[in-house]
Design a protein around this motif. Structure first.
Motif, mmCIF file in Angstrom:
data_model
loop_
_atom_site.group_PDB
_atom_site.id
_atom_site.type_symbol
_atom_site.label_atom_id
_atom_site.label_comp_id
_atom_site.label_asym_id
_atom_site.label_seq_id
_atom_site.Cartn_x
_atom_site.Cartn_y
_atom_site.Cartn_z
ATOM 1 N N SER A 376 0.815 -1.209 0.000
ATOM 2 C CA SER A 376 0.000 0.000 0.000
ATOM 3 C C SER A 376 0.852 1.264 0.000
ATOM 4 O O SER A 376 0.335 2.373 0.078
ATOM 5 C CB SER A 376 -0.922 0.021 1.219
ATOM 6 O OG SER A 376 -1.896 -0.967 1.076
ATOM 7 N N MET A 377 2.151 1.081 -0.049
ATOM 8 C CA MET A 377 3.031 2.244 -0.027
ATOM 9 C C MET A 377 3.345 2.690 -1.456
ATOM 10 O O MET A 377 3.264 1.916 -2.401
ATOM 11 C CB MET A 377 4.336 1.910 0.683
ATOM 12 C CG MET A 377 4.162 1.683 2.168
ATOM 13 S SD MET A 377 5.737 1.295 2.914
ATOM 14 C CE MET A 377 5.209 0.936 4.596
ATOM 15 N N THR A 378 3.736 3.954 -1.587
ATOM 16 C CA THR A 378 4.160 4.443 -2.898
ATOM 17 C C THR A 378 5.592 3.987 -3.153
ATOM 18 O O THR A 378 6.301 3.572 -2.221
ATOM 19 C CB THR A 378 4.134 5.985 -2.933
ATOM 20 O OG1 THR A 378 5.103 6.452 -1.987
ATOM 21 C CG2 THR A 378 2.757 6.521 -2.571
ATOM 22 N N GLU A 379 6.014 4.067 -4.421
ATOM 23 C CA GLU A 379 7.385 3.672 -4.772
ATOM 24 C C GLU A 379 8.394 4.488 -3.952
ATOM 25 O O GLU A 379 9.388 3.960 -3.465
ATOM 26 C CB GLU A 379 7.636 3.918 -6.270
ATOM 27 C CG GLU A 379 6.735 3.115 -7.201
ATOM 28 C CD GLU A 379 7.000 1.617 -7.125
ATOM 29 O OE1 GLU A 379 8.164 1.203 -7.226
ATOM 30 O OE2 GLU A 379 6.019 0.850 -6.935
ATOM 31 N N LYS A 380 8.083 5.766 -3.826
ATOM 32 C CA LYS A 380 8.998 6.665 -3.107
ATOM 33 C C LYS A 380 9.130 6.228 -1.641
ATOM 34 O O LYS A 380 10.223 6.209 -1.081
ATOM 35 C CB LYS A 380 8.455 8.095 -3.194
ATOM 36 C CG LYS A 380 9.540 9.151 -3.156
ATOM 37 C CD LYS A 380 8.953 10.526 -3.444
ATOM 38 C CE LYS A 380 9.176 11.448 -2.255
ATOM 39 N NZ LYS A 380 8.299 12.616 -2.248
ATOM 40 N N GLU A 381 8.000 5.851 -1.059
ATOM 41 C CA GLU A 381 8.019 5.418 0.336
ATOM 42 C C GLU A 381 8.821 4.126 0.490
ATOM 43 O O GLU A 381 9.602 3.963 1.424
ATOM 44 C CB GLU A 381 6.586 5.224 0.849
ATOM 45 C CG GLU A 381 5.874 6.533 1.141
ATOM 46 C CD GLU A 381 4.361 6.373 1.344
ATOM 47 O OE1 GLU A 381 3.741 7.318 1.822
ATOM 48 O OE2 GLU A 381 3.811 5.293 0.989
ATOM 49 N N LEU A 382 8.621 3.211 -0.478
ATOM 50 C CA LEU A 382 9.326 1.928 -0.400
ATOM 51 C C LEU A 382 10.838 2.123 -0.463
ATOM 52 O O LEU A 382 11.597 1.436 0.219
ATOM 53 C CB LEU A 382 8.883 1.009 -1.545
ATOM 54 C CG LEU A 382 7.552 0.288 -1.367
ATOM 55 C CD1 LEU A 382 7.188 -0.469 -2.638
ATOM 56 C CD2 LEU A 382 7.634 -0.690 -0.195
ATOM 57 N N ASP A 383 11.275 3.051 -1.311
ATOM 58 C CA ASP A 383 12.709 3.240 -1.471
ATOM 59 C C ASP A 383 13.299 4.171 -0.415
ATOM 60 O O ASP A 383 14.497 4.454 -0.443
ATOM 61 C CB ASP A 383 13.010 3.773 -2.877
ATOM 62 C CG ASP A 383 12.859 2.666 -3.912
ATOM 63 O OD1 ASP A 383 13.272 1.524 -3.603
ATOM 64 O OD2 ASP A 383 12.311 2.903 -4.995
ATOM 65 N N SER A 384 12.454 4.585 0.501
ATOM 66 C CA SER A 384 12.952 5.518 1.516
ATOM 67 C C SER A 384 13.552 4.777 2.708
ATOM 68 O O SER A 384 13.421 3.563 2.828
ATOM 69 C CB SER A 384 11.811 6.398 2.006
ATOM 70 O OG SER A 384 11.023 5.651 2.926
ATOM 71 N N ASP A 385 14.179 5.560 3.581
ATOM 72 C CA ASP A 385 14.721 4.974 4.807
ATOM 73 C C ASP A 385 13.666 4.966 5.912
ATOM 74 O O ASP A 385 13.973 4.678 7.064
ATOM 75 C CB ASP A 385 15.958 5.756 5.260
ATOM 76 C CG ASP A 385 15.641 7.230 5.493
ATOM 77 O OD1 ASP A 385 14.459 7.623 5.319
ATOM 78 O OD2 ASP A 385 16.559 7.984 5.837
ATOM 79 N N GLY A 386 12.427 5.322 5.555
ATOM 80 C CA GLY A 386 11.345 5.278 6.529
ATOM 81 C C GLY A 386 11.145 6.574 7.291
ATOM 82 O O GLY A 386 10.154 6.735 8.006
ATOM 83 N N GLN A 392 5.856 12.738 8.466
ATOM 84 C CA GLN A 392 4.463 12.952 8.061
ATOM 85 C C GLN A 392 3.599 11.766 8.493
ATOM 86 O O GLN A 392 3.347 10.856 7.706
ATOM 87 C CB GLN A 392 4.390 13.104 6.539
ATOM 88 C CG GLN A 392 5.087 14.352 6.034
ATOM 89 C CD GLN A 392 5.395 14.214 4.557
ATOM 90 O OE1 GLN A 392 6.383 13.589 4.181
ATOM 91 N NE2 GLN A 392 4.547 14.786 3.715
ATOM 92 N N PRO A 393 3.106 11.807 9.726
ATOM 93 C CA PRO A 393 2.351 10.664 10.276
ATOM 94 C C PRO A 393 1.088 10.338 9.473
ATOM 95 O O PRO A 393 0.584 9.216 9.568
ATOM 96 C CB PRO A 393 1.983 11.132 11.687
ATOM 97 C CG PRO A 393 2.895 12.276 11.981
ATOM 98 C CD PRO A 393 3.251 12.914 10.685
ATOM 99 N N THR A 394 0.582 11.278 8.677
ATOM 100 C CA THR A 394 -0.617 10.958 7.881
ATOM 101 C C THR A 394 -0.326 9.836 6.893
ATOM 102 O O THR A 394 -1.220 9.118 6.473
ATOM 103 C CB THR A 394 -1.109 12.195 7.095
ATOM 104 O OG1 THR A 394 0.002 12.760 6.400
ATOM 105 C CG2 THR A 394 -1.728 13.228 8.009
ATOM 106 N N ARG A 395 0.946 9.707 6.520
ATOM 107 C CA ARG A 395 1.328 8.609 5.618
ATOM 108 C C ARG A 395 1.015 7.249 6.260
ATOM 109 O O ARG A 395 0.538 6.329 5.600
ATOM 110 C CB ARG A 395 2.824 8.669 5.304
ATOM 111 C CG ARG A 395 3.217 9.794 4.356
ATOM 112 C CD ARG A 395 4.721 9.740 4.077
ATOM 113 N NE ARG A 395 5.191 10.895 3.330
ATOM 114 C CZ ARG A 395 5.180 10.974 1.993
ATOM 115 N NH1 ARG A 395 4.746 9.949 1.272
ATOM 116 N NH2 ARG A 395 5.609 12.052 1.385
ATOM 117 N N VAL A 396 1.313 7.161 7.541
ATOM 118 C CA VAL A 396 1.053 5.910 8.270
ATOM 119 C C VAL A 396 -0.435 5.580 8.227
ATOM 120 O O VAL A 396 -0.830 4.437 7.946
ATOM 121 C CB VAL A 396 1.537 6.023 9.737
ATOM 122 C CG1 VAL A 396 1.146 4.787 10.529
ATOM 123 C CG2 VAL A 396 3.040 6.237 9.791
#
Ligand code: GDP
Ligand code: MG
Length: 441
Positions: A376-386, A392-396
């Protein structure tokens, strides 16, 4: 046994010129090891002959990797020994399946019958326990305690002294209540003796079990063959469960019991806890027996699965571990199967919240949910260090909604990733230092 066979294998495979003489010496050593472990003489003869035929030195072209061939032949033949190719009992749907346990005192019957009942219960079958051990004081109490802990209905009597009567009462009661699995625990004795065998026959006559299972302590060693044979004659069991495989026993006893009775091992006990219970896997068992360790099998298994490892390994050497790396690793574990054992070999995986207390089904369900979270994550989120999730807690919250997981589960996953990123940073740093040191030399 394991050490002796693996030493023999190791010596021959280390020899620079693998010749016929070295090969014969190795076969000799393996035969002795098997004989020492009470494996039937005829079987040992058959085994070495098979290996001789498979590894036929004279006809082998020089390019063939003989060492590998020998290892594989020994492995395959031992697997054949513990795998009788007889179908084990499968409970039938829509009827009450009565399973009776037999075995010597202390073998692990009472412990194991709860494990088996729980196993079936977890698979949606109605399972229950009957205590037909009226011989040992406190036997019913022990079964009751286990059953209550596992929330399994049970039956027993404190006053009736005839085990066949108690067994029949219990089985009839639970049959009326339409239980799918009725497991009957019986008493053992310290030794094989006629009173015990008479009792087993009486109970069998009274309840007519669909399956009788012999419980065998893996440390029984030399006596395994004669004991299994005697019980087979008296109670004609159709399956074997080997207990205490977490101990120091070599496993030779299991080979002997299967060989002597041509009866399959269905499960093994791997500890005192209710969940320390696994389906028997011949190949894994032989791997352990040969002292190759589970690692050898695992490496081969992993190679055959074509897992997504490259990027993650590259990342780790660079000191990075992204959310995508975590997802790839979770996917890998899903592909590898039996989780409880394998997850322990991947750094950090055994520490997943609650993972160690769950059995395979529960943990693979949990694993799937974690993969859904990643999906359910975006590509950018997946490649991030978290870190962007912290900023941005709204992402969670978005990911939780999208995956059907709770916010807590998403946070757990991210904290797992953070922990592994921390480990990768340390490991990557160390590797860089090592490389620098090597270059300086
Ligand atoms: P029974 O006399 O055949 O009913 O044997 P029990 O079920 O009472 O077990 C005897 C002992 O062996 C108990 O202390 C159990 O906790 C222990 N036991 C049973 N199975 C296992 C196992 O797989 N591993 C270990 N370590 N202990 C076990
Ligand atoms: Mg008992």
């Amino acid at each position: 046994l394991g050490r002796r066979i693996s030493t023999a294998l190791h010596d021959v495979t280390r020899a620079p010129n693998l010749d016929e003489k070295a090969f014969k010496a190795m076969l000799n050593e393996i035969s002795h090891a098997l004989l020492e472990a009470d494996v039937n003489v005829k079987l040992v003869g058959k085994l070495t002959n098979s290996i001789k035929t498979t590894v036929n030195f004279k006809d082998l072209p020089p390019a063939v990797n003989k060492k590998r061939l020998i290892q594989k032949a020994v492995f395959d033949e031992l697997v054949k020994l513990v795998d009788p190719h007889a179908e084990p009992f499968k409970p039938k749907k829509g009827k009450s399946n009565v399973i009776m346990f037999v075995g010597l005192q202390g073998a692990g019957k009472t412990t194991t019958c709860t494990k088996l009942a729980r196993h079936y219960q977890a698979r949606g079958l109605k399972a229950c326990l009957v205590c037909a051990d009226t011989f040992r004081a406190g036997a019913f109490d022990q079964l009751k305690q286990n059953a209550v802990k596992a929330k399994i209905p049970y039956y027993g009597s404190l006053t009736e002294t005839d085990p066949a009567v108690v067994a029949k009462e219990g089985v009839e009661k639970f049959k009326k209540e339409r239980f799918d699995i009725i497991i009957v625990d019986t008493s053992g004795r310290h030794r094989q003796e006629s009173a015990l065998f008479q009792e087993m026959t009486d109970i069998q006559t009274a309840i007519k079990p669909d399956e009788t299972i012999m419980v065998l302590d893996s440390s029984i060693g030399q006596q395994a063959e004669s004991q299994a044979k005697a019980f087979k004659d008296a109670a004609d069991f159709g399956a074997i469960i080997i207990t205490k495989t977490d101990g120091h026993a070599s496993g030779g006893g299991a080979i002997s019991a299967v060989a002597a009775t041509h009866t399959p091992i269905v499960f093994i006990g791997t500890g005192e806890h209710m969940l320390d219970f696994e389906k028997f896997a011949p190949q894994q068992f032989v791997n352990k027996l040969l002292g190759m360790g589970d690692m050898a099998g695992l490496v081969e298994h992993v190679q055959s699965l074509k897992l997504d490892q490259k990027d993650t390994i590259k990342h780790i050497t660079e000191g990075i571990f992204t959310v995508r790396d975590l997802r790839d690793q979770l996917n890998n574990i899903m592909k590898m199967g039996p989780l409880s054992k394998i997850s322990g070999m991947i750094p950090g995986m055994a520490n997943l919240p609650g993972m160690d207390q769950m059995d395979n089904e529960e943990s693979s369900a949990k694993l799937k949910r974690m993969i859904y979270v990643c999906d359910s994550m975006t590509e950018k989120e997946l490649d991030s260090d978290g870190k962007m999730f912290v900023d941005q807690p709204t992402r969670v919250i978005r990911v939780a909604r999208g995956s059907g997981a709770s916010v807590r589960e998403v946070e757990d996953l991210l904290s797992q990733q953070r922990m592994m990123a921390g480990m990768a940073k340390k490991m990557g740093g160390n590797m860089k230092n090592m490389q620098r040191a090597q270059q300086a030399m």
